[in-house]
Design a protein around this motif. Structure first.
Motif, PDB file in Angstrom:
ATOM      1  N   ALA A 186      37.732  45.405  35.428  1.00  0.00           N
ATOM      2  CA  ALA A 186      36.920  44.242  35.885  1.00  0.00           C
ATOM      3  C   ALA A 186      37.431  43.508  36.806  1.00  0.00           C
ATOM      4  O   ALA A 186      36.714  42.867  37.769  1.00  0.00           O
ATOM      5  N   GLU A 187      38.985  43.583  36.888  1.00  0.00           N
ATOM      6  CA  GLU A 187      39.334  42.746  38.015  1.00  0.00           C
ATOM      7  C   GLU A 187      39.043  43.362  39.406  1.00  0.00           C
ATOM      8  O   GLU A 187      39.107  42.866  40.388  1.00  0.00           O
ATOM      9  N   GLN A 188      39.144  44.805  39.623  1.00  0.00           N
ATOM     10  CA  GLN A 188      38.971  45.491  40.673  1.00  0.00           C
ATOM     11  C   GLN A 188      37.412  45.284  41.249  1.00  0.00           C
ATOM     12  O   GLN A 188      37.139  45.191  42.306  1.00  0.00           O
ATOM     13  N   CYS A 189      36.516  44.975  40.269  1.00  0.00           N
ATOM     14  CA  CYS A 189      35.150  44.656  40.536  1.00  0.00           C
ATOM     15  C   CYS A 189      35.091  43.505  41.486  1.00  0.00           C
ATOM     16  O   CYS A 189      34.252  43.548  42.447  1.00  0.00           O
ATOM     17  N   PHE A 190      36.047  42.479  41.527  1.00  0.00           N
ATOM     18  CA  PHE A 190      35.916  41.447  42.243  1.00  0.00           C
ATOM     19  C   PHE A 190      36.195  41.892  43.818  1.00  0.00           C
ATOM     20  O   PHE A 190      35.553  41.441  44.827  1.00  0.00           O
ATOM     21  N   VAL A 191      37.235  42.809  43.942  1.00  0.00           N
ATOM     22  CA  VAL A 191      37.339  43.259  45.352  1.00  0.00           C
ATOM     23  C   VAL A 191      36.339  44.095  45.837  1.00  0.00           C
ATOM     24  O   VAL A 191      35.927  44.162  47.034  1.00  0.00           O
ATOM     25  N   ASP A 192      35.687  44.950  45.004  1.00  0.00           N
ATOM     26  CA  ASP A 192      34.737  45.959  45.195  1.00  0.00           C
ATOM     27  C   ASP A 192      33.277  44.926  45.608  1.00  0.00           C
ATOM     28  O   ASP A 192      32.718  45.323  46.757  1.00  0.00           O
ATOM     29  N   VAL A 193      33.037  44.041  44.910  1.00  0.00           N
ATOM     30  CA  VAL A 193      31.625  43.650  45.296  1.00  0.00           C
ATOM     31  C   VAL A 193      31.763  42.417  46.552  1.00  0.00           C
ATOM     32  O   VAL A 193      30.674  41.946  47.025  1.00  0.00           O
ATOM     33  N   ALA A 194      33.128  41.937  46.674  1.00  0.00           N
ATOM     34  CA  ALA A 194      33.053  41.581  48.147  1.00  0.00           C
ATOM     35  C   ALA A 194      32.703  42.054  49.321  1.00  0.00           C
ATOM     36  O   ALA A 194      32.446  41.308  50.152  1.00  0.00           O
ATOM     37  N   THR A 195      32.275  43.277  49.094  1.00  0.00           N
ATOM     38  CA  THR A 195      31.941  44.114  50.229  1.00  0.00           C
ATOM     39  C   THR A 195      30.503  44.371  50.189  1.00  0.00           C
ATOM     40  O   THR A 195      29.875  45.103  51.045  1.00  0.00           O
ATOM     41  N   THR A 196      29.809  44.094  48.998  1.00  0.00           N
ATOM     42  CA  THR A 196      28.323  44.361  48.932  1.00  0.00           C
ATOM     43  C   THR A 196      27.683  43.230  48.659  1.00  0.00           C
ATOM     44  O   THR A 196      26.315  43.243  48.982  1.00  0.00           O
ATOM     45  N   LEU A 197      27.956  42.238  48.161  1.00  0.00           N
ATOM     46  CA  LEU A 197      27.276  40.982  48.115  1.00  0.00           C
ATOM     47  C   LEU A 197      27.590  39.834  49.045  1.00  0.00           C
ATOM     48  O   LEU A 197      28.348  39.534  49.771  1.00  0.00           O
ATOM     49  N   ASP A 198      26.361  39.293  49.471  1.00  0.00           N
ATOM     50  CA  ASP A 198      26.502  37.998  50.404  1.00  0.00           C
ATOM     51  C   ASP A 198      27.172  36.973  50.068  1.00  0.00           C
ATOM     52  O   ASP A 198      27.742  36.851  48.903  1.00  0.00           O
ATOM     53  N   THR A 199      27.686  36.182  50.721  1.00  0.00           N
ATOM     54  CA  THR A 199      28.654  34.807  50.197  1.00  0.00           C
ATOM     55  C   THR A 199      28.136  34.044  49.173  1.00  0.00           C
ATOM     56  O   THR A 199      28.619  33.744  48.197  1.00  0.00           O
ATOM     57  N   GLU A 200      26.856  33.702  49.285  1.00  0.00           N
ATOM     58  CA  GLU A 200      26.193  33.021  48.060  1.00  0.00           C
ATOM     59  C   GLU A 200      26.154  33.683  46.655  1.00  0.00           C
ATOM     60  O   GLU A 200      26.709  33.101  45.655  1.00  0.00           O
ATOM     61  N   ALA A 201      25.771  34.868  46.918  1.00  0.00           N
ATOM     62  CA  ALA A 201      25.655  35.736  45.508  1.00  0.00           C
ATOM     63  C   ALA A 201      27.353  36.002  45.055  1.00  0.00           C
ATOM     64  O   ALA A 201      27.459  35.922  43.990  1.00  0.00           O
ATOM     65  N   LEU A 202      28.078  36.258  46.045  1.00  0.00           N
ATOM     66  CA  LEU A 202      29.631  36.296  45.709  1.00  0.00           C
ATOM     67  C   LEU A 202      30.480  35.049  44.793  1.00  0.00           C
ATOM     68  O   LEU A 202      31.144  35.158  43.976  1.00  0.00           O
ATOM     69  N   GLU A 203      30.041  33.771  45.799  1.00  0.00           N
ATOM     70  CA  GLU A 203      30.318  32.745  45.118  1.00  0.00           C
ATOM     71  C   GLU A 203      30.009  32.560  43.421  1.00  0.00           C
ATOM     72  O   GLU A 203      30.725  32.178  42.683  1.00  0.00           O
ATOM     73  N   ARG A 204      28.676  32.838  43.367  1.00  0.00           N
ATOM     74  CA  ARG A 204      28.020  32.920  41.939  1.00  0.00           C
ATOM     75  C   ARG A 204      28.692  33.914  41.234  1.00  0.00           C
ATOM     76  O   ARG A 204      28.864  33.643  39.864  1.00  0.00           O
TER      77      ARG A 204
END
Length: 278
Positions: free
Chosen positions: A115-133
């Motif tokens: 689950a922790e690695q997901c944070f690093v991964d999705v930082a490359t696929t989500l835009d800034t607003e979606a990543l914040e949420r």
């Protein structure tokens, strides 16, 4: 729904010719090279198909985040990570990333990144607003801040790490509604964070500044319309004001339509109160 490899179908007595005829007739669906399903596939079925197609694959990025319950909306694309030496050519609904993964866990018998690695991964696929949420909701419900920070240390050099570190500096977990989160985030972007769901005597404030003794409340109409709640809110407000607190109240509609103006007023009043109390 059953996802099967060609080898499994052949072992079950379906000949190559019969297999081709079933695909043409629609009784079998070809998902990936040598991987089929007996009915139209769901998103999870496609995940299983990718793992069956590439046995070394580990589901990652948006896909792993969804399987961990960290994404509320089901993704469109299946993301998986394969060893750097692997080659592939799949359909448009799948994306394979190349890297080595040291830790693999299982969700519903599917191999996924932590689950922790997901944070690093999705930082490359989500835009800034979606990543914040994503970060705010995930840290509120399932994942510890420190564990994500440790994952960033372990993944040093990966593309998404700087974005996640920035999110960890400005994250706003524990907000109870999206309007509260938007205001808390806007304040954090101005380097003016307030305490979230702070305890003030017998009460809690949506956002709290103890130096200035300011409480910010964001009221949804549905939670304040019945007589009991209306009366209780007035008693609470009077207790706080008589104890020296300034209570700033905003409706959800105002926050959603005028976020910048709301945040401007909060910053101005908190600073004024801090100076006066100093």
């Amino acid at each position: 729904m059953v996802v099967l490899s060609r080898a499994e179908l052949l072992r079950n007595g379906i000949g190559r010719g019969a297999l081709s005829r079933r695909v043409r007739s629609g009784s079998l669906h070809r998902l990936l090279p040598a991987v089929y399903s007996t009915t139209p596939p769901s998103y999870e079925d496609r995940c299983r198909a990718v793992v069956l197609w590439k046995p070394a694959a580990v589901l990652s990025h948006d896909t792993a985040a969804w399987l961990w319950g960290l994404l509320e909306v089901e993704p469109v694309t299946v993301h998986a990570t394969v060893p750097p030496s692997d080659s592939y050519r799949g359909p448009d609904w799948s994306v394979l990333h190349r890297r080595r993964i040291s830790t693999v866990v299982y969700r519903d018998l599917l191999p996924v990144v932590t689950a922790e690695q997901c944070f690093v991964d999705v930082a490359t696929t989500l835009d800034t607003e979606a990543l914040e949420r994503f970060v705010d909701h995930a840290l509120t419900r399932r994942v510890r801040w420190r564990a994500v920070a440790q994952a960033c240390d372990a993944a040093r050099g990966m593309h998404g790490v700087p974005a996640v570190r920035e999110q960890l500096r400005r994250c706003c977990p524990r907000t109870l509604s999206e309007p509260e989160r938007l205001v808390a985030r806007a304040l954090a972007r101005r380097n003016f964070p307030l305490e979230i769901n702070g305890e003030v005597g017998p009460y809690y404030g949506d956002l709290v500044d103890r130096r200035g003794r300011v409480i910010v409340e964001i009221d949804g109409r549905e939670f304040h319309i019945d007589p009991h709640t209306f009366t209780r809110d007035r008693v609470r407000q009077n207790d706080l004001v008589l104890s020296g607190w300034l209570v700033l109240r905003y409706s959800v509609a105002t926050v959603m339509a005028q976020t910048d103006e709301v945040v401007d007023q909060i910053v101005t009043e908190v600073r004024r109160r801090r100076r006066a109390r100093a």
